[in-house]
Write a protein that holds these residues in place. Structure first.
Motif, mmCIF file in Angstrom:
data_model
loop_
_atom_site.group_PDB
_atom_site.id
_atom_site.type_symbol
_atom_site.label_atom_id
_atom_site.label_comp_id
_atom_site.label_asym_id
_atom_site.label_seq_id
_atom_site.Cartn_x
_atom_site.Cartn_y
_atom_site.Cartn_z
ATOM 1 N N UNK A 25 0.833 -1.206 0.000
ATOM 2 C CA UNK A 25 0.000 0.000 0.000
ATOM 3 C C UNK A 25 0.866 1.253 0.000
ATOM 4 N N UNK A 26 1.918 1.233 0.826
ATOM 5 C CA UNK A 26 2.808 2.384 0.924
ATOM 6 C C UNK A 26 3.633 2.580 -0.341
ATOM 7 N N UNK A 27 4.076 1.490 -0.950
ATOM 8 C CA UNK A 27 4.911 1.578 -2.154
ATOM 9 C C UNK A 27 4.094 2.042 -3.356
ATOM 10 N N UNK A 40 0.952 -8.568 -3.222
ATOM 11 C CA UNK A 40 2.028 -9.148 -4.033
ATOM 12 C C UNK A 40 3.208 -8.185 -4.148
ATOM 13 N N UNK A 41 2.927 -6.902 -4.335
ATOM 14 C CA UNK A 41 4.006 -5.907 -4.433
ATOM 15 C C UNK A 41 4.784 -5.843 -3.125
ATOM 16 N N UNK A 42 4.081 -5.864 -2.003
ATOM 17 C CA UNK A 42 4.752 -5.861 -0.709
ATOM 18 C C UNK A 42 5.654 -7.063 -0.538
ATOM 19 N N UNK A 43 5.157 -8.223 -0.958
ATOM 20 C CA UNK A 43 5.949 -9.456 -0.889
ATOM 21 C C UNK A 43 7.205 -9.344 -1.749
ATOM 22 N N UNK A 91 -3.301 7.427 2.921
ATOM 23 C CA UNK A 91 -3.742 6.350 2.046
ATOM 24 C C UNK A 91 -4.794 5.489 2.748
ATOM 25 N N UNK A 92 -5.675 4.922 1.954
ATOM 26 C CA UNK A 92 -6.703 4.035 2.495
ATOM 27 C C UNK A 92 -6.146 2.614 2.604
#
Length: 256
Positions: A25-27, A40-43, A91-92
């Motif tokens: 979420x942050x990225x 998936x992006x966080x991983x 961010x939500x």
């Protein structure tokens, strides 16, 4: 008691999933992205750097303890970054609220229950650790934290090894060994039960995210809360893969 091993393992992977989600979420910094895409992006972001550094550690035979420290520091940095960016950018966490989130992903729970039941029904074969190649990985993950020269020896034989092999480029056992050393749970429970189910969850998230991309690209106008039902495809695909290997290749799948 073994029940605590299961409980600690379940809680750890729940928190790991939340951690990946918040990092993604942050990225991405985009409230319109699917929650599964964020997961998936966080991983990828968290694991990619651990993998790159892990390859260097294994190739140069640097002590495991230093890698464990790096893993902890990197994880803490990701947590601080995630919290800061989410608050700073407002961010939500849930794109359209908790209720909408439940409607979009409740079927994931059904898929996880089916997969978990499959694992438990296969428990006899699952615990036969040295029956297959899995025995190597279980021993490696369990032993890495306790070896004096971590990467200088074959964990299954104790013989000294030299040079770079294909295992040098494989770092998931290295990362898992850090978590296992911190949690102090049974390796078989953590890996065969916890990691198997969590990795299945990541596969479902990736499939869900892909379905969303296909829908957007081809303008199929499928509602987001219906993407989850297409993820059921993963269940027959897993069974068909086993069937195909037995029928056409004459080999049984051993790895979980």
């Amino acid at each position: 008691m073994i029940i605590f091993n299961y409980l600690i393992t379940i809680l750890f992977f729940i928190f790991l999933g939340i951690f990946y989600f918040l990092l993604g979420t942050a990225v991405l910094k985009d409230d319109n992205k699917l929650e599964t895409t964020k997961e998936i992006i966080g991983f990828i972001i968290h694991t990619l750097l651990l993998a790159i550094v892990g390859i260097v550690f294994q190739a140069l035979q640097i002590q495991w303890k230093l890698y464990a420290i790096f893993t902890i520091v990197w994880t803490l940095c990701c947590i601080v970054y995630s919290i800061y960016i989410i608050k700073e950018k407002k961010l939500k966490v849930f794109n359209n609220g908790v209720n909408a989130f439940i409607r979009k992903y409740w079927f994931f729970l059904v898929l996880l229950i089916i997969f978990s039941a499959t694992i438990l029904c296969n428990a006899g074969r699952m615990w036969m650790d040295n029956l297959s190649d899995d025995g190597y990985y279980l021993v490696r993950i369990a032993n890495l934290p306790f070896m004096n020269r971590t990467f200088a020896y074959d964990v299954t034989t104790g013989f000294k090894v030299s040079g770079i092999s294909s295992y040098t480029l494989n770092t998931w056992e290295l990362e898992a060994s850090v978590y296992l050393a911190i949690l102090h749970v049974m390796p078989t429970v953590f890996i065969r039960f916890g990691m198997s189910i969590f990795n299945f969850f990541l596969i479902v998230c990736g499939l869900h995210s892909l379905i969303g991309k296909i829908n957007d690209y081809y303008n199929l106008n499928i509602k987001e809360n219906r993407y989850q039902y297409f993820c059921f495809l993963i269940i027959p695909l897993l069974y068909s893969m086993t069937m195909l290997t037995k029928t056409f290749i004459s080999l049984d799948l051993e790895d979980t």
